[in-house]
Design a protein around this motif. Sequence first.
Motif, short mmCIF file in Angstrom:
data_model
loop_
_atom_site.label_atom_id
_atom_site.label_comp_id
_atom_site.label_asym_id
_atom_site.label_seq_id
_atom_site.Cartn_x
_atom_site.Cartn_y
_atom_site.Cartn_z
N LEU A 120 14.17 1.04 13.02
CA LEU A 120 12.88 0.59 12.22
C LEU A 120 12.85 1.27 11.06
O LEU A 120 11.82 0.81 10.06
CB LEU A 120 11.57 1.22 13.02
N LYS A 121 13.84 2.01 10.70
CA LYS A 121 13.67 2.49 9.13
C LYS A 121 14.82 2.21 8.40
O LYS A 121 16.05 2.00 9.02
CB LYS A 121 13.48 3.97 9.16
N ALA A 122 14.72 2.48 7.17
CA ALA A 122 16.14 2.19 6.28
C ALA A 122 16.95 3.20 6.57
O ALA A 122 16.76 4.40 6.81
CB ALA A 122 15.59 2.10 4.84
N ASN A 123 18.18 2.99 6.50
CA ASN A 123 19.31 3.97 6.78
C ASN A 123 19.37 4.97 5.67
O ASN A 123 20.30 5.98 5.91
CB ASN A 123 20.45 3.19 7.14
N THR A 124 18.65 4.89 4.75
CA THR A 124 18.79 5.90 3.48
C THR A 124 17.70 6.78 3.44
O THR A 124 17.73 7.74 2.77
CB THR A 124 18.70 5.02 1.98
N SER A 125 16.77 6.66 4.42
CA SER A 125 15.48 7.48 4.52
C SER A 125 16.03 8.46 5.31
O SER A 125 16.54 8.42 6.48
CB SER A 125 14.38 6.80 4.92
N LYS A 126 15.50 10.03 5.00
CA LYS A 126 15.93 10.97 5.85
C LYS A 126 14.61 11.25 6.79
O LYS A 126 14.51 12.14 7.86
CB LYS A 126 16.04 12.18 5.39
N LYS A 127 13.19 10.91 6.72
CA LYS A 127 12.48 11.05 7.38
C LYS A 127 11.62 9.94 7.84
O LYS A 127 11.85 8.72 7.39
CB LYS A 127 11.26 11.95 6.66
N ARG A 128 10.73 9.98 8.84
CA ARG A 128 10.16 8.97 9.41
C ARG A 128 9.34 8.02 8.09
O ARG A 128 8.59 8.27 7.39
CB ARG A 128 8.82 9.28 10.33
N THR A 129 9.60 6.64 8.17
CA THR A 129 8.87 5.59 7.51
C THR A 129 7.51 5.01 8.02
O THR A 129 6.88 4.44 7.36
CB THR A 129 9.95 4.67 6.77
N TYR A 130 7.65 5.14 9.09
CA TYR A 130 6.38 4.49 9.93
C TYR A 130 5.62 5.46 10.80
O TYR A 130 6.54 6.26 11.42
CB TYR A 130 6.88 3.10 11.06
N SER A 131 4.47 5.35 11.10
CA SER A 131 3.72 6.21 11.90
C SER A 131 4.20 5.81 13.37
O SER A 131 4.56 4.71 13.52
CB SER A 131 2.31 5.91 11.70
N LEU A 132 3.87 6.73 14.09
CA LEU A 132 4.20 6.62 15.74
C LEU A 132 3.28 5.36 16.30
O LEU A 132 3.89 4.49 16.92
CB LEU A 132 4.24 7.77 16.28
N PHE A 133 2.13 5.20 15.84
CA PHE A 133 1.09 4.13 16.20
C PHE A 133 2.04 2.85 15.68
O PHE A 133 2.06 1.80 16.28
CB PHE A 133 -0.05 4.45 15.51
N ARG A 134 2.26 2.82 14.30
CA ARG A 134 3.03 1.65 13.81
C ARG A 134 4.03 1.23 14.53
O ARG A 134 4.40 -0.01 14.61
CB ARG A 134 3.22 1.76 12.48
N GLN A 135 5.02 2.16 14.88
CA GLN A 135 6.45 2.12 15.39
C GLN A 135 6.08 1.45 16.90
O GLN A 135 6.65 0.42 17.37
CB GLN A 135 6.99 3.30 15.72
#
Length: 60
Positions: free
Chosen positions: A5-20
Amino acid sequence: MERGLKANTSKKRTYSLFRQGCMYYQALPNMPEARLRPLIERFAQLVCEQLVFREAFGLL
């Protein structure tokens, strides 16, 4: 599973758990069996651990 669900360059969560959760719920009808089964099995395990659900659905 969050990796999908996230970009491979991001080191932290990009979407909230609710959004996921919302994104996974929308993807359920078209999700391949290999990805769907672990999700459903884990959900069933979490539901069974909750006393209120065991009492409500225990007879089913």
